[in-house]
Design a protein around this motif. Structure first.
Motif, PDB file in Angstrom:
ATOM      1  N   LYS A 193      15.052 -60.365  56.610  1.00 44.23           N
ATOM      2  CA  LYS A 193      15.679 -61.763  56.985  1.00 44.23           C
ATOM      3  C   LYS A 193      15.197 -62.823  57.234  1.00 44.23           C
ATOM      4  O   LYS A 193      14.633 -64.351  57.229  1.00 44.23           O
ATOM      5  CB  LYS A 193      17.428 -61.873  57.309  1.00 44.23           C
ATOM      6  N   THR A 194      13.892 -62.852  58.605  1.00 48.70           N
ATOM      7  CA  THR A 194      13.873 -63.272  59.724  1.00 48.70           C
ATOM      8  C   THR A 194      12.825 -63.829  58.914  1.00 48.70           C
ATOM      9  O   THR A 194      12.023 -64.565  59.110  1.00 48.70           O
ATOM     10  CB  THR A 194      13.408 -62.541  60.825  1.00 48.70           C
ATOM     11  N   ALA A 195      11.671 -62.774  58.601  1.00 55.35           N
ATOM     12  CA  ALA A 195      10.744 -63.533  57.932  1.00 55.35           C
ATOM     13  C   ALA A 195      10.768 -64.024  56.386  1.00 55.35           C
ATOM     14  O   ALA A 195      10.554 -64.988  56.732  1.00 55.35           O
ATOM     15  CB  ALA A 195       9.913 -62.497  56.852  1.00 55.35           C
ATOM     16  N   LEU A 196      11.909 -63.881  56.137  1.00 55.49           N
ATOM     17  CA  LEU A 196      12.443 -64.888  55.139  1.00 55.49           C
ATOM     18  C   LEU A 196      12.747 -66.426  55.085  1.00 55.49           C
ATOM     19  O   LEU A 196      12.218 -66.757  54.990  1.00 55.49           O
ATOM     20  CB  LEU A 196      13.646 -64.525  54.232  1.00 55.49           C
ATOM     21  N   SER A 197      12.931 -66.399  56.217  1.00 56.47           N
ATOM     22  CA  SER A 197      14.194 -67.454  57.109  1.00 56.47           C
ATOM     23  C   SER A 197      12.670 -68.168  57.290  1.00 56.47           C
ATOM     24  O   SER A 197      12.477 -69.639  57.251  1.00 56.47           O
ATOM     25  CB  SER A 197      14.402 -66.943  58.333  1.00 56.47           C
TER      26      SER A 197
ATOM     27  N   ALA B  16       9.920 -75.773  54.207  1.00 60.53           N
ATOM     28  CA  ALA B  16      11.049 -76.538  53.536  1.00 60.53           C
ATOM     29  C   ALA B  16      10.075 -78.453  55.119  1.00 60.53           C
ATOM     30  O   ALA B  16       9.819 -78.460  54.582  1.00 60.53           O
ATOM     31  CB  ALA B  16      11.748 -77.241  55.220  1.00 60.53           C
ATOM     32  N   VAL B  17       9.505 -77.570  55.710  1.00 63.66           N
ATOM     33  CA  VAL B  17       8.263 -78.116  56.362  1.00 63.66           C
ATOM     34  C   VAL B  17       7.431 -78.737  55.472  1.00 63.66           C
ATOM     35  O   VAL B  17       7.059 -80.412  55.714  1.00 63.66           O
ATOM     36  CB  VAL B  17       7.552 -77.579  57.154  1.00 63.66           C
ATOM     37  N   ALA B  18       6.638 -78.344  54.712  1.00 63.13           N
ATOM     38  CA  ALA B  18       5.175 -77.951  53.620  1.00 63.13           C
ATOM     39  C   ALA B  18       6.664 -79.952  52.306  1.00 63.13           C
ATOM     40  O   ALA B  18       5.849 -80.547  51.892  1.00 63.13           O
ATOM     41  CB  ALA B  18       5.300 -77.548  52.696  1.00 63.13           C
ATOM     42  N   LEU B  19       7.303 -79.643  52.390  1.00 64.14           N
ATOM     43  CA  LEU B  19       8.471 -80.366  51.371  1.00 64.14           C
ATOM     44  C   LEU B  19       8.113 -82.172  52.250  1.00 64.14           C
ATOM     45  O   LEU B  19       8.976 -82.837  51.475  1.00 64.14           O
ATOM     46  CB  LEU B  19       9.812 -79.762  51.312  1.00 64.14           C
ATOM     47  N   VAL B  20       8.973 -81.521  52.877  1.00 68.50           N
ATOM     48  CA  VAL B  20       9.200 -82.578  54.483  1.00 68.50           C
ATOM     49  C   VAL B  20       8.497 -83.922  53.836  1.00 68.50           C
ATOM     50  O   VAL B  20       7.937 -85.072  54.030  1.00 68.50           O
ATOM     51  CB  VAL B  20       9.844 -82.858  55.553  1.00 68.50           C
ATOM     52  N   HIS B  21       7.032 -83.135  54.485  1.00 70.07           N
ATOM     53  CA  HIS B  21       5.659 -83.388  54.700  1.00 70.07           C
ATOM     54  C   HIS B  21       5.526 -84.467  53.018  1.00 70.07           C
ATOM     55  O   HIS B  21       4.960 -86.001  53.488  1.00 70.07           O
ATOM     56  CB  HIS B  21       4.691 -83.014  54.702  1.00 70.07           C
TER      57      HIS B  21
ATOM     58  N   THR C 148       8.205 -76.277  44.240  1.00 69.23           N
ATOM     59  CA  THR C 148       9.081 -75.266  43.639  1.00 69.23           C
ATOM     60  C   THR C 148       9.661 -74.048  44.710  1.00 69.23           C
ATOM     61  O   THR C 148      10.521 -73.298  45.201  1.00 69.23           O
ATOM     62  CB  THR C 148       7.982 -73.998  42.944  1.00 69.23           C
ATOM     63  N   MET C 149       8.805 -74.259  45.949  1.00 69.27           N
ATOM     64  CA  MET C 149       8.855 -72.840  47.156  1.00 69.27           C
ATOM     65  C   MET C 149      10.521 -73.049  48.143  1.00 69.27           C
ATOM     66  O   MET C 149      10.932 -72.148  48.532  1.00 69.27           O
ATOM     67  CB  MET C 149       7.810 -73.274  47.655  1.00 69.27           C
ATOM     68  N   TYR C 150      10.336 -74.216  48.234  1.00 70.17           N
ATOM     69  CA  TYR C 150      11.636 -73.709  48.946  1.00 70.17           C
ATOM     70  C   TYR C 150      13.187 -73.939  48.189  1.00 70.17           C
ATOM     71  O   TYR C 150      13.900 -72.959  48.754  1.00 70.17           O
ATOM     72  CB  TYR C 150      11.813 -75.252  50.044  1.00 70.17           C
ATOM     73  N   PRO C 151      12.812 -74.518  47.410  1.00 70.72           N
ATOM     74  CA  PRO C 151      14.086 -74.420  46.712  1.00 70.72           C
ATOM     75  C   PRO C 151      14.614 -73.205  45.704  1.00 70.72           C
ATOM     76  O   PRO C 151      15.358 -72.355  46.014  1.00 70.72           O
ATOM     77  CB  PRO C 151      14.223 -75.000  45.319  1.00 70.72           C
ATOM     78  N   PHE C 152      12.951 -72.178  45.275  1.00 70.09           N
ATOM     79  CA  PHE C 152      13.550 -71.042  45.183  1.00 70.09           C
ATOM     80  C   PHE C 152      13.950 -69.755  46.321  1.00 70.09           C
ATOM     81  O   PHE C 152      14.853 -68.833  45.796  1.00 70.09           O
ATOM     82  CB  PHE C 152      12.341 -70.733  44.493  1.00 70.09           C
ATOM     83  N   PHE C 153      13.152 -69.220  47.177  1.00 70.77           N
ATOM     84  CA  PHE C 153      13.326 -69.162  48.365  1.00 70.77           C
ATOM     85  C   PHE C 153      13.989 -69.794  48.671  1.00 70.77           C
ATOM     86  O   PHE C 153      14.968 -68.316  49.992  1.00 70.77           O
ATOM     87  CB  PHE C 153      12.064 -68.684  49.349  1.00 70.77           C
TER      88      PHE C 153
ATOM     89  N   LEU D 261      19.336 -67.813  50.989  1.00 74.92           N
ATOM     90  CA  LEU D 261      20.994 -68.017  50.743  1.00 74.92           C
ATOM     91  C   LEU D 261      22.022 -67.249  50.154  1.00 74.92           C
ATOM     92  O   LEU D 261      22.792 -66.633  50.624  1.00 74.92           O
ATOM     93  CB  LEU D 261      21.386 -69.053  49.976  1.00 74.92           C
ATOM     94  N   SER D 262      21.327 -66.022  48.941  1.00 75.81           N
ATOM     95  CA  SER D 262      22.047 -64.798  48.425  1.00 75.81           C
ATOM     96  C   SER D 262      22.118 -64.193  49.701  1.00 75.81           C
ATOM     97  O   SER D 262      22.803 -63.027  49.144  1.00 75.81           O
ATOM     98  CB  SER D 262      21.449 -64.831  47.295  1.00 75.81           C
ATOM     99  N   ARG D 263      21.572 -63.939  50.794  1.00 77.05           N
ATOM    100  CA  ARG D 263      21.187 -62.619  51.915  1.00 77.05           C
ATOM    101  C   ARG D 263      22.314 -63.145  52.809  1.00 77.05           C
ATOM    102  O   ARG D 263      22.557 -62.121  53.202  1.00 77.05           O
ATOM    103  CB  ARG D 263      20.214 -62.386  52.500  1.00 77.05           C
ATOM    104  N   ILE D 264      21.788 -63.882  53.289  1.00 74.96           N
ATOM    105  CA  ILE D 264      22.337 -64.273  54.542  1.00 74.96           C
ATOM    106  C   ILE D 264      24.172 -64.881  54.204  1.00 74.96           C
ATOM    107  O   ILE D 264      24.921 -65.326  55.616  1.00 74.96           O
ATOM    108  CB  ILE D 264      22.352 -65.427  55.206  1.00 74.96           C
ATOM    109  N   THR D 265      25.369 -65.516  53.157  1.00 76.02           N
ATOM    110  CA  THR D 265      26.309 -65.938  53.062  1.00 76.02           C
ATOM    111  C   THR D 265      26.454 -65.159  52.535  1.00 76.02           C
ATOM    112  O   THR D 265      26.300 -64.413  50.998  1.00 76.02           O
ATOM    113  CB  THR D 265      26.161 -67.524  52.108  1.00 76.02           C
TER     114      THR D 265
END
Length: 243
Positions: free
Chosen positions: A49-53, A60-65, A91-96, A101-105
């Motif tokens: 979970k940590t590595a995935l986070s 997310a940073v790449a998407l914002v940029h 693609t990367m942010y929404p997919f992962f 989300l499925s793992r932590i909630t």
């Protein structure tokens, strides 16, 4: 090749839109989803979970940029270095993030979840573009907030919805089942519809709406046929073959 998810070079573009999938434009996003699925299957599924986070944070940073630089996240359907970068970033942010989300909630039980989801979607889609030509970053921030925060919230609310009756459950299941094939098959019909509009300039909304409704119904029927006659049988066959 044009009937597959494999991208084609600009030399095979047929409309001048610089599409890597000129016979079905939406294929570009499915192409990048295939890449994400391959990454997940061979590597990222083993992430903690940590590595995935961390991965999701970097995405997310790449998407914002991308959004702040361009003013939006549009693009990704052309087979060149810049547009492939855009497609991967989109693609990367929404997919992962969905995987995280499925793992932590865990879904809870939320009343009127469909209503709240609908309101959020309407607010996001009806919002006009923010900022002008000299303020691209404003709209970029808005789209980033929508993708990074609002859309995951909508997914969570939808997963937490309470079905009151069997009819509601069947309707939601039907819509969920056809959502992917509907996305895949609708655009070729849109091509015909847009061409018809282009060839009948000056047509009124009264004249248009029956044809628009026909396109909608045809897309749903075609999606359902693809689901029942191709998608589900192929998946069933693969499950048997792969154990």
């Amino acid at each position: 090749i044009g009937y597959t998810i494999l991208p084609v070079p600009l030399s095979l573009d047929i409309r001048g839109w610089q599409e890597m999938h000129p016979l079905n434009s939406v294929g570009w996003s499915l192409f990048f989803e295939y890449i994400a699925n391959i990454l997940y299957a061979v590597w990222i599924r083993k992430f903690s979970k940590t590595a995935l986070s961390i991965l999701v944070g970097v995405a997310a940073v790449a998407l914002v940029h991308l959004a702040i630089t361009n003013g939006d996240v549009s693009g990704g359907w052309t087979l060149n270095v810049e547009q492939v970068r855009v497609g991967l970033t989109r693609t990367m942010y929404p997919f992962f993030a969905g995987l995280l989300l499925s793992r932590i909630t865990k879904p809870t039980r939320i009343k009127n979840a469909f209503l709240w989801c609908s309101l959020l979607v309407a607010i996001v889609l009806y919002m006009p573009r923010i900022g002008g030509a000299g303020h691209f970053w404003m709209n970029g921030i808005y789209e980033s907030v929508c993708i990074i925060i609002v859309f995951p919230l909508i997914v969570y609310l939808g997963a937490s919805g309470i079905m009151q009756t069997q009819t509601e459950n069947r309707i939601c299941k039907f819509l969920g089942d056809i959502s992917y094939p509907l996305y895949l098959v609708h655009y070729p019909l849109v091509y015909f519809y847009v061409a018809w509009i282009s060839n009948n300039k000056g047509i009124t909304i009264v004249q248009v709406w029956p044809y628009a409704l026909l396109v909608l119904i045809a897309a749903i029927v075609l999606a359902y046929a693809a689901l029942k006659w191709y998608d589900e049988p192929v998946r069933k066959w693969l499950r048997k073959k792969l154990g």
